[in-house]
Motif scaffolding. Structure first.
Motif, PDB file in Angstrom:
ATOM      1  N   UNK A 888      34.774 -11.876   9.488  1.00 15.14           N
ATOM      2  CA  UNK A 888      33.256 -12.277   8.502  1.00 15.14           C
ATOM      3  C   UNK A 888      32.896 -11.671   7.598  1.00 15.14           C
ATOM      4  N   UNK A 889      32.652 -12.208   6.520  1.00  9.79           N
ATOM      5  CA  UNK A 889      32.667 -11.724   6.124  1.00  9.79           C
ATOM      6  C   UNK A 889      31.571 -10.314   5.576  1.00  9.79           C
ATOM      7  N   UNK A 890      31.746  -9.172   4.876  1.00 10.93           N
ATOM      8  CA  UNK A 890      30.448  -8.434   4.783  1.00 10.93           C
ATOM      9  C   UNK A 890      29.177  -8.901   4.710  1.00 10.93           C
ATOM     10  N   UNK A 891      29.111  -9.649   3.638  1.00  8.61           N
ATOM     11  CA  UNK A 891      28.094 -10.131   2.737  1.00  8.61           C
ATOM     12  C   UNK A 891      27.120 -11.328   3.687  1.00  8.61           C
ATOM     13  N   UNK A 892      27.773 -11.680   5.148  1.00  5.25           N
ATOM     14  CA  UNK A 892      27.106 -12.395   5.793  1.00  5.25           C
ATOM     15  C   UNK A 892      25.960 -11.434   6.880  1.00  5.25           C
ATOM     16  N   UNK A 893      27.782 -10.035   7.065  1.00  4.78           N
ATOM     17  CA  UNK A 893      26.943  -9.409   7.700  1.00  4.78           C
ATOM     18  C   UNK A 893      25.837  -8.402   7.678  1.00  4.78           C
ATOM     19  N   UNK A 894      25.990  -7.662   6.133  1.00  4.53           N
ATOM     20  CA  UNK A 894      24.577  -7.344   5.584  1.00  4.53           C
ATOM     21  C   UNK A 894      23.244  -8.043   5.141  1.00  4.53           C
ATOM     22  N   UNK A 895      23.410  -9.512   4.885  1.00  8.39           N
ATOM     23  CA  UNK A 895      22.226 -10.537   5.095  1.00  8.39           C
ATOM     24  C   UNK A 895      21.628 -10.477   6.241  1.00  8.39           C
ATOM     25  N   UNK A 896      22.412 -10.453   7.598  1.00  7.51           N
ATOM     26  CA  UNK A 896      21.545 -10.957   8.313  1.00  7.51           C
ATOM     27  C   UNK A 896      20.117  -9.049   8.746  1.00  7.51           C
ATOM     28  N   UNK A 897      21.798  -7.611   8.439  1.00  5.66           N
ATOM     29  CA  UNK A 897      20.355  -6.973   8.562  1.00  5.66           C
ATOM     30  C   UNK A 897      19.483  -6.817   7.852  1.00  5.66           C
ATOM     31  N   UNK A 898      19.422  -6.731   6.084  1.00  2.00           N
ATOM     32  CA  UNK A 898      17.796  -7.390   5.311  1.00  2.00           C
ATOM     33  C   UNK A 898      17.151  -8.344   5.628  1.00  2.00           C
ATOM     34  N   UNK A 899      17.729  -9.326   6.673  1.00  2.00           N
ATOM     35  CA  UNK A 899      16.430 -10.083   6.929  1.00  2.00           C
ATOM     36  C   UNK A 899      15.703  -9.931   8.577  1.00  2.00           C
ATOM     37  N   UNK A 900      15.999  -8.886   8.756  1.00  2.00           N
ATOM     38  CA  UNK A 900      16.474  -8.609  10.211  1.00  2.00           C
ATOM     39  C   UNK A 900      15.208  -7.064   9.667  1.00  2.00           C
ATOM     40  N   UNK A 901      14.802  -6.610   8.714  1.00  2.48           N
ATOM     41  CA  UNK A 901      14.111  -5.839   8.020  1.00  2.48           C
ATOM     42  C   UNK A 901      14.526  -4.688   8.347  1.00  2.48           C
ATOM     43  N   UNK A 902      16.181  -3.975   7.968  1.00  3.85           N
ATOM     44  CA  UNK A 902      16.202  -2.747   8.013  1.00  3.85           C
ATOM     45  C   UNK A 902      16.798  -2.684   7.050  1.00  3.85           C
ATOM     46  N   UNK A 903      16.655  -1.604   6.500  1.00  2.00           N
ATOM     47  CA  UNK A 903      17.320  -1.174   5.115  1.00  2.00           C
ATOM     48  C   UNK A 903      18.310  -0.815   4.989  1.00  2.00           C
ATOM     49  N   UNK A 904      19.889  -1.148   4.355  1.00  2.00           N
ATOM     50  CA  UNK A 904      21.186  -0.662   4.147  1.00  2.00           C
ATOM     51  C   UNK A 904      21.749   0.117   2.575  1.00  2.00           C
ATOM     52  N   UNK A 905      21.860   1.198   3.732  1.00  2.00           N
ATOM     53  CA  UNK A 905      22.111   2.495   1.955  1.00  2.00           C
ATOM     54  C   UNK A 905      23.494   2.345   1.795  1.00  2.00           C
ATOM     55  N   UNK A 906      24.282   1.715   2.165  1.00  2.00           N
ATOM     56  CA  UNK A 906      25.521   1.151   2.206  1.00  2.00           C
ATOM     57  C   UNK A 906      26.672   0.947   3.117  1.00  2.00           C
ATOM     58  N   UNK A 907      27.491  -0.058   2.343  1.00  2.00           N
ATOM     59  CA  UNK A 907      28.921  -0.051   3.190  1.00  2.00           C
ATOM     60  C   UNK A 907      29.800  -0.178   3.065  1.00  2.00           C
ATOM     61  N   UNK A 908      31.218   0.690   3.681  1.00  2.00           N
ATOM     62  CA  UNK A 908      32.301   0.737   3.687  1.00  2.00           C
ATOM     63  C   UNK A 908      32.967   0.710   4.349  1.00  2.00           C
ATOM     64  N   UNK A 909      34.491  -0.030   4.212  1.00  2.00           N
ATOM     65  CA  UNK A 909      35.125  -0.026   4.842  1.00  2.00           C
ATOM     66  C   UNK A 909      35.726   1.361   5.523  1.00  2.00           C
ATOM     67  N   UNK A 910      36.272   1.109   6.729  1.00  2.00           N
ATOM     68  CA  UNK A 910      36.735   2.200   7.406  1.00  2.00           C
ATOM     69  C   UNK A 910      38.139   3.058   7.816  1.00  2.00           C
ATOM     70  N   UNK A 911      38.979   3.252   7.297  1.00  2.00           N
ATOM     71  CA  UNK A 911      40.324   3.509   7.835  1.00  2.00           C
ATOM     72  C   UNK A 911      40.717   2.170   7.096  1.00  2.00           C
ATOM     73  N   UNK A 912      40.840   1.103   7.000  1.00  2.00           N
ATOM     74  CA  UNK A 912      41.638   0.600   6.177  1.00  2.00           C
ATOM     75  C   UNK A 912      43.025   0.080   6.340  1.00  2.00           C
ATOM     76  N   UNK A 913      44.085   0.857   5.402  1.00  2.00           N
ATOM     77  CA  UNK A 913      45.182   0.026   5.400  1.00  2.00           C
ATOM     78  C   UNK A 913      45.703   0.627   6.741  1.00  2.00           C
ATOM     79  N   UNK A 914      45.236   2.041   7.562  1.00  2.00           N
ATOM     80  CA  UNK A 914      45.653   3.036   8.629  1.00  2.00           C
ATOM     81  C   UNK A 914      45.527   1.943  10.014  1.00  2.00           C
ATOM     82  N   UNK A 915      44.338   2.032   9.678  1.00  2.00           N
ATOM     83  CA  UNK A 915      43.151   1.008  10.977  1.00  2.00           C
ATOM     84  C   UNK A 915      44.147  -0.147  10.678  1.00  2.00           C
TER      85      UNK A 915
END
Length: 928
Positions: A888-915
């Protein structure tokens, strides 16, 4: 018994039949080859006769005397035939063009080569291609040819005639065609369009300049005197009893003395140079014209040919343009290009051969530059851009706009202009060896005299084809001892800066500018600068830098000290011309192939023998000829039931750095060993550039490899090991690139020590350098970073990226996930011999990785994310929610959070290629 013996012999003959056929064919081939070679060695080339002649022409307008032109007439075997005038360069004579004249005569032309007045054995004084003297002489030579019965005529006094020449002779060819309609075809090489701009160039303009053609110059007035080139130009030919003027006409000598003394053009000088310029008559030329210009030419740059092409096209002349990797600084055209000149005249004068068309060809230096033994790549476009036919049919110039960085810079010019920057060696570069003449890497500027503006590292390669542009602001500034200067003389250059900081000035090219008047109050003047035209491939990861210098030793500099403030103007961008096209195939050596025609049967026999010995070797697949590597259904099973690789398939494209990723035992090294023909696969195949890989396959010469650790002779030095390795390949020493390889190794003086004294890391670096000898198209490295320390790993990473950015391909096997992520553009993931996943690093990470959201309400955010299709919340840590998005694109997830009134301060991939890797492997294990 006799019958049984006969039957046994018959069976034996049947078994030996293929071999007997081959022997017979081999014998026939040898006999045919002997006959063919005998014919080749005993047959003379088409007979050509030559005759020295003297042709009298008038001294000049209103002058009673006569000038004797010393000439040689070359006659082909069959006449009447079309004629060609061959003019020589400045300082030469008819003997300088003997080879070209003879070659054209062998093609079937009547050829007249002559020494221009004032040169060789011809009398008279040099008028510098004056319409009243040298051009009038050439018209008289056409008259002379028009009276000869061995020359083909199109009408009374109208011989079918072409004209060709280089430099001084090339300008004469254009001037003759512009004043004499009897010229039916011409070829002009490395010559000028406007001699004023050639010797007094000014690349600064306050008005717009057309961007339709790739190398349009500003051609602004009041330029900067090209002092060194002019001295070489005028001093190279006028030897004679006339003192400093030699055999120059008085007005020509006076003009040169004035320019050399003052550094400024007078109206008299400009008038004299203008009259000797093809620009004055190009509008009259309608004959088919081939323009050949050098890409390494600081005397007559690409802008001169660009201007001529535009003028001729406007007049309706069919024009073909070729830029080649040579020039006054880089050498004469090679044999293949000379053949194109012959083909041009064959078609337009003899009406034979294929139509050479009106295309545009340019040559691009190879991966390590242009030098002996490394042929440049030729790119073809159907027509010269911007001279008619529309972008769709003729090709078009695209412009890459690159942001430049750097604030205003204060620069100064020292008194007398000394010391001065060095950019090239006018008049000497072509005469020196490649190593001595190549100033590209050492040309530089002096501290305090230069303002430099640089781009970001290039994300992808850029092939500069023509004259880049930049907008500058220049303001006068007072010095401690002088008032602000009333004008500015500056030199603008385009450098290629590598990741290691090394700068390259392509072709030693410089764009001189004279800007004036400058306001005394320090108000800046804004202008456009057209940089010198070049053809240069800039690799990804490199930067382009624009240097604005106050001095250059090749030009006349104002003696007064001065100080300026230089800054970027407009949107602070560098506009780089790009001309996409198709790679042109190399010339077919027709003569050589014809001379060895008798060897055809021999080659066929040997080919058949090879086919019998290698029945399993498949033919090359032409559809994969440009694909570095295709692996299809590859399987390797060992006795005892061990399957190291099973049904593996993937494809590697040009320019990729592909990481073969997997844990120890995944089968990576087995794949590489099969790729190098060291072991045979149980099933499936590998194809390199369309050729199936088998032990000893010729296509393996296009691969450089380092597999399962280095192996060197310990009692020899590192440098000697590399040279011996290359000598064992049997390929020419010039193709090795030993010095580049040693530089890659980064061993310093240790390359001269015995390898027995090397650490493991030093051996590893030497092995990587050995793999890169000969600049292979495909580089294969097995765990190359083993034993390297972090700085060495970082340096290797830059080398591999740079290598791939120049058009090669790199395949790296590794189990170090972080290193693959930082080095590679693409990844193939293996586990237990099978393919797990393939794609770009970004695709692998984006499709599988976990994303961390920093929010002001983590509990609410976790609930919102769980409601999204396919999303799994992996955990909550304070203000951070970890979620697996399953594509799922990150932008879609962020949009859902903002639409629910949640303040999003940062978005980051975790562990990248290793994970991503661990999840892929875990998924495969779970599916079993």
């Amino acid at each position: 018994m006799a019958r049984k013996a006969r039957l046994a012999r018959l069976a034996q003959l049947r078994r030996r039949a293929p071999a007997l056929v081959l022997v017979a064919a081999l014998a026939t081939g040898l006999m045919g080859a002997a006959v063919a070679l005998s014919i080749t060695m005993t047959s003379d080339p088409p007979p050509v006769t030559s005759e020295n002649v003297t042709i009298d022409v008038p001294e000049g307008p209103g002058e009673p005397g006569r000038v004797r032109l010393d000439a040689t007439l070359y006659r082909p075997a069959a006449t009447p035939a079309p004629a060609i005038l061959v003019a020589h360069g400045f300082g030469g004579s008819k003997d300088s063009v003997r080879a070209e004249a003879s070659a054209l005569a062998r093609r079937g032309f009547v050829v007249l080569a002559w020494s221009a007045r004032g040169f060789g054995a011809s009398t008279g004084q040099i008028g510098l291609n004056s319409p009243d003297y040298e051009v009038a002489d050439a018209r008289a030579l056409v008259d002379w040819l028009g009276m000869r019965p061995d020359v083909l005529h199109d009408g009374p006094g109208d011989p079918r005639v072409g004209v060709t020449g280089a430099s001084y002779g090339g300008a004469l060819a254009l001037l003759l065609a512009g004043t004499d309609r009897r010229v039916d075809a011409l070829v002009a090489e490395i010559t000028w369009n406007d001699l004023v701009q050639a010797l007094f160039p000014n690349a600064a303009s306050r008005t717009p300049i057309s961007a339709a053609t790739p190398a349009a110059g500003a051609f602004a007035p009041d330029g900067v005197f090209k002092r060194d080139w002019a001295g070489y130009f005028f001093g190279g030919g006028p030897a004679g009893p006339g003192g400093i003027c030699g055999r120059l006409r008085p007005e020509v000598c006076a003009a040169y003395v004035q320019a050399a003394t003052t550094g400024r053009p007078t109206p008299e000088i400009m008038s004299l140079l203008r009259r000797a310029s093809p620009a004055t008559v190009a509008g009259n030329i309608t004959a088919p014209t081939l323009l050949i210009q050098g890409e390494h030419d600081t005397l007559f740059g690409l802008d001169q040919a660009d201007a001529t092409a535009r003028q001729l096209a406007a007049a309706g002349a069919p024009v073909k343009v070729i830029w080649y990797a040579g020039g006054h600084d880089g050498g004469k055209p090679e044999v293949a290009l000379q053949d194109e000149i012959g083909d041009w005249f064959d078609y337009h004068l003899r009406r034979i051969g294929p139509n050479p068309g009106t295309g545009f060809d340019y040559q691009v230096p190879g991966i390590f530059g242009t030098r002996r033994g490394i042929a440049p790549r030729t790119v073809h476009i159907p027509g010269y851009p911007g001279v008619g036919g529309g972008p769709g049919s003729k090709g078009a110039v695209a412009h890459r706009e690159l942001a430049l960085h750097g604030g205003p810079r204060r620069v100064f010019r020292p008194p007398g202009g000394s010391p001065a920057a060095l950019s090239s060696l006018p008049g000497l570069s072509a005469a020196l060896s490649d190593e001595a003449a190549n100033l590209n890497g050492i040309a530089g500027d002096l501290p305090g005299q230069v303002a430099t503006f640089v781009t970001d590292p290039l994300i992808d390669p850029v092939e500069v084809v023509g004259a880049a542009r930049i907008r500058l602001r220049v303001a006068a500034a007072a010095t401690a001892t002088t008032a602000p200067a009333s004008e500015a003389v500056l030199f603008v250059k385009l450098y290629d800066v590598g990741p290691d900081g090394r700068r390259t000035l392509p072709g030693g090219a410089v764009a001189p500018v004279r800007i004036g008047p400058l306001p005394a109050d320090g108000t800046p003047v804004e202008l456009t600068v057209t940089l010198a035209g070049v053809v240069h491939p800039a690799a990804a990861g490199h930067r382009l830098a624009v240097a604005v210098a106050t001095t250059d030793r090749g030009y006349a500099l104002p003696p007064q000290p001065a100080q300026y403030t230089v800054s970027l103007a407009g949107d602070a961008r560098l506009s780089v011309p790009v001309v996409p096209g198709e790679r042109s195939p190399g010339p077919v050596p027709v003569v050589q192939l014809a001379g060895l025609g008798g060897l055809a049967a021999l080659v066929a026999a040997l080919g058949a023998l090879a086919a019998l010995r290698r029945r399993n070797t498949a033919q090359a697949d032409p559809e994969l000829a440009e694909v570095p590597l295709v692996i299809s259904g590859l399987t390797k099973r060992y006795p005892g039931g061990l399957t190291a690789v099973e049904d593996l398939s993937f494809r590697v494209e040009r320019g990729q750095v592909l990481g073969l990723l997997g844990p120890n035992g995944a089968g990576k090294t087995t794949v590489l060993r099969m790729l190098m023909g060291l072991i045979r696969p149980s099933s499936g195949e590998l194809r390199v550039f369309g050729h199936r890989v088998t032990p000893g396959a010729p296509v393996l010469s296009r691969i450089g490899s380092f597999i399962e650790g280095p192996g060197f002779l310990p009692h020899l030095s590192g440098a000697t090991n590399l040279r011996l390795y290359w000598a064992a390949t049997g390929r020419p020493p010039a193709d090795a690139g030993i010095e580049e390889a040693l530089e890659i190794a980064g061993l310093g003086h240790a390359v001269h020590r015995r390898v027995a004294t090397y650490s493991h890391g030093m051996r590893q670096r030497l092995a990587i350098a050995q793999a890169m000898l000969g600049q292979p198209d495909l580089l294969v490295l097995d765990e190359p970073t083993n034993g390297l320390d972090p700085p060495q790993i970082h340096a290797l990473r830059e080398v591999l990226r740079d290598y791939a950015a120049r058009g090669a391909t790199v395949l790296v096997s590794s189990h170090l996930l972080a290193e693959v992520e930082q080095t590679c553009s693409h990844v193939v993931v293996m586990h237990q011999g099978r393919l797990v996943a393939t794609g770009t690093v970004a695709e692998i990470v984006a499709g599988i990785g976990t994303v961390s959201f920093t929010v002001d309400d983590p509990a609410h955010a976790a609930a919102v994310l769980r409601d999204l299709d396919g999303v799994d919340v992996m955990g909550v840590e304070r203000q951070v929610v970890h979620a697996h998005l399953d594509g799922l694109p990150r932008a879609v997830a962020v949009s859902a959070l903002v639409s629910a009134g949640i303040g999003v301060e940062g978005v980051a991939a975790r562990h990248a290629l290793e994970e991503a890797f661990l999840q892929l492997v875990f998924h495969q294990e779970a599916s079993k």
